[in-house]
Design a protein around this motif. Structure first.
Motif, PDB file in Angstrom:
ATOM      1  N   SER A 191      10.991 -35.419  -5.528  1.00 53.97           N
ATOM      2  CA  SER A 191      11.092 -34.125  -4.850  1.00 53.97           C
ATOM      3  C   SER A 191       9.879 -33.819  -3.985  1.00 53.97           C
ATOM      4  N   ARG A 192       9.002 -34.828  -3.781  1.00 53.11           N
ATOM      5  CA  ARG A 192       7.806 -34.726  -2.939  1.00 53.11           C
ATOM      6  C   ARG A 192       6.704 -33.870  -3.549  1.00 53.11           C
ATOM      7  N   TYR A 193       6.714 -33.713  -4.872  1.00 52.34           N
ATOM      8  CA  TYR A 193       5.614 -33.041  -5.566  1.00 52.34           C
ATOM      9  C   TYR A 193       4.658 -34.129  -6.045  1.00 52.34           C
ATOM     10  N   ILE A 194       3.812 -34.584  -5.121  1.00 53.73           N
ATOM     11  CA  ILE A 194       3.024 -35.789  -5.333  1.00 53.73           C
ATOM     12  C   ILE A 194       1.974 -35.588  -6.428  1.00 53.73           C
TER      13      ILE A 194
END
Length: 436
Positions: free
Chosen positions: A241-244
């Motif tokens: 979800s691009r929550y790196i």
């Protein structure tokens, strides 16, 4: 003279009216910010996924007309409120440990949904949240200890293919894990060595009972509540979800946590071998004989109830957790027959079916889909990751390729579960995900 004296009362009234309006507006803004902080903290404390929390909080900021931004790391919540008129901002750093309480999470989810839909006043929502946060846990210490015993015992024949002796031994060792976990929650000094010390004790006792039980099945059943499979799966979902930042931190923590458990199990196993010479060949890990097949369908409802108590689910949530977990378990077993050497495919198929059921349940009843999905995923993770991967840590060959296979197997299974869950959400919600 007449003009000035006649206008003074009017100007004073106008100023007082403006001050009252500004005070009321400021109080309203502060109340809504307090509501957002408390709501965000409640979602984290009760187990909502962090990537879904941010979506919910952004939706509520739009509803309230507040300029807010949120960032999460495991154990830390950062909230910033901005004011475009005064070009100022206010940032809150809140330490908040993540736990699981499905009963209260479902109630908080209803509050969030009602706020976004405009069906609940912020003042009433804030008062309700305070009441929920001040409540005592649904189950007391003794009930939770019994759930530790039941969960560790019933999972031995169902997930780890153990015998009746394995189930009894796992129950006893599960009680030890429950007691040490209670000790760790009360004394912070012991919590630093909780996982390692518990793993050493469990492995030592299980190795001593090797002539009667299957060593690997018993130790993994006893520490099943400690396995970080769910945390690793969550990290994969956050990275997808691009929550790196939060995904990377959680993944690294999960891998190190697995090494802690494996380190403790290896020490306990080798410690008993120092007292008694291990037998040769297949008896090194004890006598491993699975229980008869029909009993598995009788024990599974009991396992589902124990799992529901572990998650602090309310009794009205038990049926949907049991149904979804039963379907997930059946699909996982069936997929394992067709893809015995590709566990990530079996995990993806099982997670997809479970996610489909959970999201359909949410769409029909407007209840939280995360509750039945979480219960099912916890049963998919140990069978795929606990047995096949943790066994590599217990192997005495010390082959470096096996260590690589261990890490890769864990990541692949977690990736399969994450892909299955995302695909099921896309099927049920092709345009927009639910709020929380």
């Amino acid at each position: 003279m007449y003009s000035s004296t006649s206008q003074d009362p009017t100007a004073a009234a106008i100023r007082l009216s403006h001050q009252a309006e500004l005070t009321e507006a400021l109080a309203d803004i502060l109340q809504r910010q307090d509501l957002l902080i408390r709501l965000c903290k409640s979602l984290i404390r009760y187990g909502a996924p962090s990537h879904r929390i941010e979506m919910a909080m952004e939706a509520m900021c739009k509803t309230f007309g507040i300029d807010g931004s949120f960032a999460f790391m495991p154990g830390l919540m950062m909230i910033s409120f901005g004011d475009s008129d005064t070009h100022t901002s206010e940032t809150h750093l809140i330490k908040c440990a993540q736990g699981f309480d499905m009963g209260r999470l479902a109630r908080v989810h209803k509050i969030a949904r009602a706020l976004v839909n405009g069906d609940l006043d912020p003042g009433e929502a804030l008062a309700t949240l305070k009441d929920i946060n001040s409540e005592k846990p649904l189950y007391n210490t003794w009930v939770m200890l019994v759930s530790f015993v039941a969960y560790s015992g019933f999972i031995a024949p169902l997930i780890f293919k153990g015998s009746w002796n394995d189930m009894l031994a796992s129950m006893a060792l599960g009680a030890v894990v429950g007691l040490t976990n209670l000790l760790a929650t009360r004394y912070s000094v012991y919590s630093s060595v909780f996982e390692v010390s518990t793993s050493i004790l469990i492995a030592f006792v299980a190795k001593a009972l090797r002539d009667y039980v299957c060593f690997t099945g018993v130790v993994l059943s006893a520490i099943v509540v400690l396995l970080p499979g769910l945390s690793l799966t969550t990290s994969i979902m956050e990275l997808s979800s691009r929550y790196i930042i939060s995904g990377s931190v959680r993944m690294f923590y999960s891998l190190i946590y697995c090494l802690f458990l494996g380190f403790g199990l290896s020490i306990g196993s080798n410690l008993w071998d120092a007292f008694k010479e291990p037998p040769p060949g297949d008896l090194r890990m004890g006598y491993c004989h699975p229980a008869t097949e029909p009993w598995r369908w009788i024990l599974f409802p009991l396992l589902g109830v124990a799992l529901s108590i572990q998650l602090y689910a309310s009794p009205k949530q038990w049926p949907v957790i049991l149904i979804c977990s039963s379907v997930g378990y059946g699909i996982s077993e069936l997929a394992g027959l067709y893809w015995p050497h590709t566990l990530h495919i079996a995990a993806a198929v099982s997670a997809f079916v479970v996610g489909l059921l959970g999201n359909i349940y949410e769409r029909i009843t407007h209840e939280l889909a995360f509750v039945p999905i979480l219960g099912s995923i916890l049963l998919i993770v140990p069978g795929g990751m606990g047995v096949r991967s943790t066994l590599l840590l217990l192997d005495e060959s010390g082959n470096a390729s096996q260590g690589t296979a261990f890490a890769l197997q864990m990541i692949l299974v977690a990736l399969g579960i994450a892909v299955g869950l995302f695909a099921s959400t896309l099927v049920v919600y092709p345009r927009k995900c639910p709020v929380a």
